[in-house]
Design a protein around this motif. Sequence first.
Motif, mmCIF file in Angstrom:
data_model
loop_
_atom_site.group_PDB
_atom_site.id
_atom_site.type_symbol
_atom_site.label_atom_id
_atom_site.label_comp_id
_atom_site.label_asym_id
_atom_site.label_seq_id
_atom_site.Cartn_x
_atom_site.Cartn_y
_atom_site.Cartn_z
ATOM 1 N N PRO A 5 0.824 -1.189 0.000
ATOM 2 C CA PRO A 5 0.000 0.000 0.000
ATOM 3 C C PRO A 5 0.864 1.245 0.000
ATOM 4 N N GLY A 6 0.291 2.338 -0.418
ATOM 5 C CA GLY A 6 1.014 3.597 -0.401
ATOM 6 C C GLY A 6 1.251 4.060 1.020
ATOM 7 N N PRO A 7 2.174 5.022 1.215
ATOM 8 C CA PRO A 7 2.510 5.496 2.553
ATOM 9 C C PRO A 7 1.272 5.961 3.304
ATOM 10 N N GLY A 8 1.126 5.432 4.510
ATOM 11 C CA GLY A 8 0.060 5.907 5.379
ATOM 12 C C GLY A 8 -1.287 5.271 5.146
ATOM 13 N N THR A 9 -1.434 4.434 4.124
ATOM 14 C CA THR A 9 -2.761 3.917 3.829
ATOM 15 C C THR A 9 -3.241 2.899 4.838
ATOM 16 N N TRP A 69 8.150 3.957 10.884
ATOM 17 C CA TRP A 69 7.745 2.561 10.995
ATOM 18 C C TRP A 69 6.273 2.506 11.409
ATOM 19 N N PRO A 70 5.335 2.718 10.496
ATOM 20 C CA PRO A 70 3.918 2.678 10.848
ATOM 21 C C PRO A 70 3.473 1.275 11.241
ATOM 22 N N ILE A 71 2.667 1.173 12.283
ATOM 23 C CA ILE A 71 2.152 -0.107 12.756
ATOM 24 C C ILE A 71 0.888 -0.445 11.955
ATOM 25 N N THR A 72 0.910 -1.536 11.217
ATOM 26 C CA THR A 72 -0.208 -1.865 10.339
ATOM 27 C C THR A 72 -1.418 -2.384 11.110
ATOM 28 N N TYR A 73 -1.192 -3.279 12.078
ATOM 29 C CA TYR A 73 -2.315 -3.955 12.739
ATOM 30 C C TYR A 73 -2.492 -3.418 14.154
ATOM 31 N N ARG A 74 -2.938 -2.170 14.221
ATOM 32 C CA ARG A 74 -3.056 -1.478 15.503
ATOM 33 C C ARG A 74 -4.489 -1.641 16.028
ATOM 34 N N GLN A 75 -4.810 -2.844 16.443
ATOM 35 C CA GLN A 75 -6.135 -3.118 16.978
ATOM 36 C C GLN A 75 -6.063 -3.588 18.418
ATOM 37 N N ALA A 76 -7.219 -3.781 19.003
ATOM 38 C CA ALA A 76 -7.298 -4.347 20.339
ATOM 39 C C ALA A 76 -6.810 -5.795 20.296
ATOM 40 N N GLU A 77 -6.429 -6.311 21.459
ATOM 41 C CA GLU A 77 -5.827 -7.637 21.540
ATOM 42 C C GLU A 77 -6.706 -8.718 20.914
ATOM 43 N N ASP A 78 -8.002 -8.741 21.254
ATOM 44 C CA ASP A 78 -8.856 -9.802 20.723
ATOM 45 C C ASP A 78 -8.999 -9.709 19.217
ATOM 46 N N GLU A 79 -8.986 -8.498 18.686
ATOM 47 C CA GLU A 79 -9.061 -8.331 17.237
ATOM 48 C C GLU A 79 -7.793 -8.842 16.560
ATOM 49 N N THR A 241 11.470 -8.634 2.740
ATOM 50 C CA THR A 241 10.414 -7.677 2.434
ATOM 51 C C THR A 241 11.017 -6.417 1.827
ATOM 52 N N ASP A 242 10.205 -5.670 1.111
ATOM 53 C CA ASP A 242 10.690 -4.425 0.508
ATOM 54 C C ASP A 242 11.243 -3.484 1.573
ATOM 55 N N PHE A 243 10.602 -3.464 2.735
ATOM 56 C CA PHE A 243 10.997 -2.561 3.811
ATOM 57 C C PHE A 243 12.426 -2.832 4.260
ATOM 58 N N VAL A 244 12.812 -4.104 4.338
ATOM 59 C CA VAL A 244 14.145 -4.478 4.796
ATOM 60 C C VAL A 244 15.152 -4.496 3.648
ATOM 61 N N GLU A 245 14.734 -4.989 2.506
ATOM 62 C CA GLU A 245 15.658 -5.118 1.375
ATOM 63 C C GLU A 245 16.210 -3.768 0.924
ATOM 64 N N ARG A 246 15.476 -2.705 1.169
ATOM 65 C CA ARG A 246 15.939 -1.375 0.759
ATOM 66 C C ARG A 246 17.280 -1.015 1.397
ATOM 67 N N ASP A 270 6.641 -10.759 12.870
ATOM 68 C CA ASP A 270 6.617 -9.548 13.706
ATOM 69 C C ASP A 270 5.219 -8.951 13.827
ATOM 70 N N PHE A 271 4.187 -9.662 13.397
ATOM 71 C CA PHE A 271 2.813 -9.206 13.584
ATOM 72 C C PHE A 271 2.587 -8.861 15.057
ATOM 73 N N PRO A 272 1.938 -7.757 15.379
ATOM 74 C CA PRO A 272 1.282 -6.772 14.520
ATOM 75 C C PRO A 272 2.174 -5.591 14.143
ATOM 76 N N ASN A 273 3.434 -5.631 14.581
ATOM 77 C CA ASN A 273 4.290 -4.432 14.499
ATOM 78 C C ASN A 273 5.027 -4.338 13.169
ATOM 79 N N ILE A 274 4.302 -4.476 12.070
ATOM 80 C CA ILE A 274 4.929 -4.447 10.752
ATOM 81 C C ILE A 274 4.359 -3.301 9.930
ATOM 82 N N PRO A 275 5.196 -2.686 9.091
ATOM 83 C CA PRO A 275 4.755 -1.531 8.301
ATOM 84 C C PRO A 275 4.244 -1.916 6.910
ATOM 85 N N TYR A 276 3.665 -3.101 6.785
ATOM 86 C CA TYR A 276 3.118 -3.595 5.525
ATOM 87 C C TYR A 276 2.136 -4.706 5.866
#
Length: 313
Positions: A5-9, A69-79, A241-246, A270-276
């Motif tokens: 996804p594009g930055p911030g999406t 490093w945007p967190i992609t899966y920023r939900q509550a624990e049960d989610e 991943t693209d994020f690391v390979e760069r 590294d779920f949920p702390n991944i930027p993709y």
Amino acid sequence: MSALPGPGTLQGQGGPGRPGAEAAEVRAFWQGLGLPGLIDVHTHFMPQNVLDKVWAYFDAAGPLVDRPWPITYRQAEDERVDWLREFGVRAFTAMLYPHKPGMAAWLNAWAADFAARTPDCLHTATFFPEPQAPDYVARALADGARVFKAHLQVGGYDPADRLLDEVWGLLADTGTPVVTHCGSGPVPGKHTGPGPIGEVLARHPRLTLVVAHLGLPEYTDFLDLAERHPRVHLDTTMAFTDFVERDTPFPSAELPRLGRLQGRILLGSDFPNIPYRYIHQLDALAGLGLGEEWLRAVCHDNAARLFALPADN
């Protein structure tokens, strides 16, 4: 490969919404390999107040992150648990780690409760170099801990500290895997790199060590370590991943060795702390061209064997 996804999406309090569309992609991936699902040995669950501080650190691009490093899966624990289940992740971990003395036993108590109410989580525990460590590690093992996490970069400690010698011995004797962030990525720490953890392996050669992130950026050194020590594994977390390979590309000349170590490479995300998106890690592994047998071993079979998981949950 799925487009990123594009930055911030994906960033924001709601993260990427519900798992439906992406879950279908992830399920198609493992179903196409003839697998019953995925086993992810590197996912993070921890007390919410601790996780909030971790996320704030990532949001601020702190010195151990050194980039946005945007967190992609920023939900509550049960989610977040629901996301993994929708993806078809049969078993996952609750990687948590202390950054100071007096913290690990409390984290272990939380992790034991989380594992008790989350049966698909592999009961995870941790430790820190302190006099009490052997006692609370023994207690965690008695309570059913199946995997430990050691984060040398965040903890800032020497894994060869004599305060941990009995701990490593306990884990080696019980064959309990220890997922260890010992590589020097994203930025070096005082005790990262193959040297300090290599000293631990010299003392405890029967230790079941899982090198997180394939040891990036010291990929070659940690492949060497795995070849010398038959109980050393490596997890794929964020690698390729693209994020690391760069910034820290995996050396293409080492891909044959990665193929030969097929039985000791484990899926990590590294779920949920991944930027993709989660699917990007899987697509990146498929893009290596190491074949479906390698993917089946890495994405499921190796971890199923390591943790003696049944054929069906």
